[in-house]
Design a protein around this motif. Structure first.
Motif, PDB file in Angstrom:
ATOM      1  N   GLY A  47     127.017 150.235  50.096  1.00 38.13           N
ATOM      2  CA  GLY A  47     127.913 149.850  51.162  1.00 38.13           C
ATOM      3  C   GLY A  47     128.589 148.512  50.964  1.00 38.13           C
ATOM      4  N   ALA A  48     128.092 147.699  50.034  1.00 38.24           N
ATOM      5  CA  ALA A  48     128.693 146.397  49.766  1.00 38.24           C
ATOM      6  C   ALA A  48     129.878 146.547  48.815  1.00 38.24           C
ATOM      7  N   VAL A  49     130.870 145.690  48.989  1.00 37.92           N
ATOM      8  CA  VAL A  49     132.067 145.703  48.153  1.00 37.92           C
ATOM      9  C   VAL A  49     132.272 144.300  47.588  1.00 37.92           C
ATOM     10  N   PHE A  50     132.429 144.213  46.272  1.00 39.13           N
ATOM     11  CA  PHE A  50     132.600 142.923  45.617  1.00 39.13           C
ATOM     12  C   PHE A  50     133.879 142.919  44.791  1.00 39.13           C
ATOM     13  N   TYR A  51     134.568 141.790  44.849  1.00 37.91           N
ATOM     14  CA  TYR A  51     135.731 141.533  44.011  1.00 37.91           C
ATOM     15  C   TYR A  51     135.337 140.417  43.058  1.00 37.91           C
ATOM     16  N   LEU A  52     135.337 140.721  41.772  1.00 41.53           N
ATOM     17  CA  LEU A  52     134.921 139.752  40.763  1.00 41.53           C
ATOM     18  C   LEU A  52     136.132 139.345  39.949  1.00 41.53           C
ATOM     19  N   ALA A  53     136.423 138.059  39.938  1.00 45.67           N
ATOM     20  CA  ALA A  53     137.599 137.550  39.236  1.00 45.67           C
ATOM     21  C   ALA A  53     137.175 136.491  38.227  1.00 45.67           C
ATOM     22  N   SER A  54     137.281 136.814  36.956  1.00 51.16           N
ATOM     23  CA  SER A  54     137.022 135.814  35.922  1.00 51.16           C
ATOM     24  C   SER A  54     138.270 134.965  35.727  1.00 51.16           C
ATOM     25  N   GLY A  55     138.086 133.714  35.410  1.00 52.17           N
ATOM     26  CA  GLY A  55     139.198 132.784  35.349  1.00 52.17           C
ATOM     27  C   GLY A  55     140.153 133.020  34.194  1.00 52.17           C
ATOM     28  N   HIS A  56     141.455 132.851  34.477  1.00 49.94           N
ATOM     29  CA  HIS A  56     142.515 132.889  33.470  1.00 49.94           C
ATOM     30  C   HIS A  56     142.650 134.296  32.874  1.00 49.94           C
ATOM     31  N   GLY A  57     142.938 134.410  31.579  1.00 50.58           N
ATOM     32  CA  GLY A  57     143.128 135.723  30.970  1.00 50.58           C
ATOM     33  C   GLY A  57     144.574 135.988  30.607  1.00 50.58           C
ATOM     34  N   GLY A  58     144.795 137.005  29.797  1.00 47.74           N
ATOM     35  CA  GLY A  58     146.132 137.329  29.341  1.00 47.74           C
ATOM     36  C   GLY A  58     146.693 136.197  28.503  1.00 47.74           C
ATOM     37  N   PRO A  59     147.875 135.695  28.834  1.00 51.77           N
ATOM     38  CA  PRO A  59     148.488 134.646  28.017  1.00 51.77           C
ATOM     39  C   PRO A  59     147.843 133.268  28.201  1.00 51.77           C
ATOM     40  N   ASP A  60     146.954 133.127  29.181  1.00 52.97           N
ATOM     41  CA  ASP A  60     146.344 131.828  29.470  1.00 52.97           C
ATOM     42  C   ASP A  60     144.840 131.886  29.209  1.00 52.97           C
ATOM     43  N   PRO A  61     144.358 131.271  28.121  1.00 51.37           N
ATOM     44  CA  PRO A  61     142.921 131.306  27.819  1.00 51.37           C
ATOM     45  C   PRO A  61     142.105 130.339  28.653  1.00 51.37           C
ATOM     46  N   GLY A  62     142.771 129.470  29.416  1.00 52.94           N
ATOM     47  CA  GLY A  62     142.037 128.458  30.153  1.00 52.94           C
ATOM     48  C   GLY A  62     141.620 127.320  29.253  1.00 52.94           C
ATOM     49  N   ALA A  63     140.505 126.689  29.569  1.00 52.04           N
ATOM     50  CA  ALA A  63     140.008 125.574  28.770  1.00 52.04           C
ATOM     51  C   ALA A  63     139.530 126.073  27.403  1.00 52.04           C
ATOM     52  N   ILE A  64     139.674 125.227  26.406  1.00 53.95           N
ATOM     53  CA  ILE A  64     139.225 125.562  25.056  1.00 53.95           C
ATOM     54  C   ILE A  64     138.214 124.514  24.594  1.00 53.95           C
ATOM     55  N   GLY A  65     137.014 124.966  24.245  1.00 52.60           N
ATOM     56  CA  GLY A  65     136.018 124.075  23.689  1.00 52.60           C
ATOM     57  C   GLY A  65     135.946 124.221  22.180  1.00 52.60           C
ATOM     58  N   ARG A  66     135.502 123.176  21.508  1.00 53.34           N
ATOM     59  CA  ARG A  66     135.322 123.230  20.052  1.00 53.34           C
ATOM     60  C   ARG A  66     133.840 123.290  19.741  1.00 53.34           C
ATOM     61  N   TYR A  67     133.489 124.262  18.904  1.00 53.15           N
ATOM     62  CA  TYR A  67     132.093 124.490  18.537  1.00 53.15           C
ATOM     63  C   TYR A  67     132.054 124.573  17.011  1.00 53.15           C
ATOM     64  N   PRO A 123     145.587 146.534  39.528  1.00 54.10           N
ATOM     65  CA  PRO A 123     144.898 147.694  38.942  1.00 54.10           C
ATOM     66  C   PRO A 123     145.196 147.890  37.456  1.00 54.10           C
ATOM     67  N   ASN A 124     146.376 147.531  37.010  1.00 57.93           N
ATOM     68  CA  ASN A 124     146.700 147.569  35.577  1.00 57.93           C
ATOM     69  C   ASN A 124     148.020 146.842  35.360  1.00 57.93           C
ATOM     70  N   GLN A 125     148.008 145.561  35.689  1.00 59.24           N
ATOM     71  CA  GLN A 125     149.229 144.778  35.650  1.00 59.24           C
ATOM     72  C   GLN A 125     149.143 143.688  34.581  1.00 59.24           C
ATOM     73  N   PRO A 126     150.266 143.352  33.951  1.00 59.01           N
ATOM     74  CA  PRO A 126     150.257 142.208  33.032  1.00 59.01           C
ATOM     75  C   PRO A 126     149.959 140.932  33.794  1.00 59.01           C
ATOM     76  N   ILE A 127     149.263 140.020  33.156  1.00 59.12           N
ATOM     77  CA  ILE A 127     148.896 138.759  33.786  1.00 59.12           C
ATOM     78  C   ILE A 127     149.969 137.724  33.471  1.00 59.12           C
ATOM     79  N   PRO A 128     150.565 137.106  34.482  1.00 59.26           N
ATOM     80  CA  PRO A 128     151.617 136.114  34.216  1.00 59.26           C
ATOM     81  C   PRO A 128     151.040 134.813  33.673  1.00 59.26           C
ATOM     82  N   LEU A 129     151.858 134.102  32.927  1.00 57.26           N
ATOM     83  CA  LEU A 129     151.439 132.801  32.395  1.00 57.26           C
ATOM     84  C   LEU A 129     151.424 131.743  33.488  1.00 57.26           C
ATOM     85  N   ASN A 130     152.373 131.807  34.401  1.00 52.78           N
ATOM     86  CA  ASN A 130     152.454 130.821  35.463  1.00 52.78           C
ATOM     87  C   ASN A 130     151.194 130.852  36.326  1.00 52.78           C
ATOM     88  N   GLN A 131     150.589 129.694  36.525  1.00 51.60           N
ATOM     89  CA  GLN A 131     149.310 129.644  37.226  1.00 51.60           C
ATOM     90  C   GLN A 131     149.411 130.125  38.667  1.00 51.60           C
TER      91      GLN A 131
END
Length: 268
Positions: A47-67, A123-131
């Motif tokens: 009966g519970a409904v969850f919306y899970l959104a991971s940050g960024h994606g598509g043309p925007d990778p978000g923060a980049i760490g060096r390893y 549902p199946n849309q391209p992710i825009p670069l603009n934040q």
């Protein structure tokens, strides 16, 4: 379930860089088995409904760490933890919407996750670069689904990785809107599970993660369901990077979130 940053096999993975492979949710099923209640036969999150959104994606990778010679993209690690959490919640009977999906990537166990740009928005849309456009895309989709599931227990959880100075080691932080008592309650339940598990698995390491308000965050401000915004750590910090590059640690993050979510659902 291992404590964060303690898995020796994960250290071997970092050195050897095993061949990438896709995984199902089998590992997560072993960690948090789905149980049915004795009286009704319903699973704990039915009966519970969850919306899970991971940050960024598509043309925007978000923060980049060096390893070493490798790059650690925020969107890939946030996505991996998010899809692990999705599997756990579905096994418990919840309806789960992944607001960002990668058609090629399931749960992955390699240490360095390959950066790609083929993620799609629900549902199946391209992710825009603009934040702003990207964040509006997420909240619009979530709010439409929220209206469809009116009356159900509904929560939005958005998962990110922070980027700070390399010398700053941070814990997992939870944000909610100041006017959302329900969002605060969910954040507090997950936070308590993190406190408990740190005491259990790393008794000599104090946990400093907190629950606080952050009304300026776009999805926190504009989403209709109660929302928790989670920062998993500092992708620039060597110690925090162990939280991301070791697969069992990513699984532990998802497990502990799922435990707190279940606590919240039971206390409603």
């Amino acid at each position: 379930m291992p404590g964060l940053g303690t898995d020796r096999s994960g250290e071997r993975q970092v050195r050897k860089q095993p061949k990438p492979k896709k995984r199902s949710g089998a590992a997560s099923r072993r960690n948090v088995p789905a149980k049915k209640t004795a009286k009704t036969g319903r699973r704990p999150l039915s009966g519970a409904v969850f919306y899970l959104a991971s940050g960024h994606g598509g043309p925007d990778p978000g923060a980049i760490g060096r390893y070493g010679r490798f790059l650690l993209p925020e969107d890939e690690y946030a996505y991996d933890v998010t899809i692990r959490l999705s599997e756990l919640l579905k096994q418990q009977g919840a309806t789960v919407y992944m607001m960002v999906r990668d058609p090629n990537d399931g749960i992955r166990n390699e240490a360095v996750l390959k950066l790609d740009k083929d993620e799609r928005a629900y549902p199946n849309q391209p992710i825009p670069l603009n934040q702003t456009a990207r964040l509006r895309q997420t909240t619009t989709a979530v709010n439409r689904l929220y209206a469809r599931h009116k009356g159900a227990y509904q929560r939005l959880i958005t998962i990110h990785v922070d980027s700070r100075s390399r010398g700053e080691n941070i814990d997992v932080f939870f944000y909610h809107h100041s006017s959302s008592a329900v969002g605060r309650r969910l954040a507090t339940h997950i936070h308590r599970r993190f406190q408990t598990n740190y005491r259990r698995y790393q008794p000599n390491r104090p946990y400093s993660g907190t629950v606080s308000t952050r009304n300026t965050l776009y999805v926190v401000k504009n989403s209709h369901p109660p929302t928790v915004f989670i920062e998993l750590g500092n992708i620039q910090n060597r110690q925090d990077q162990r939280r991301f590059v070791i697969a069992s640690n990513r699984q532990a993050l998802a497990n502990w979130m799922a435990q707190g979510i279940l606590d919240d659902f039971r206390s409603r």
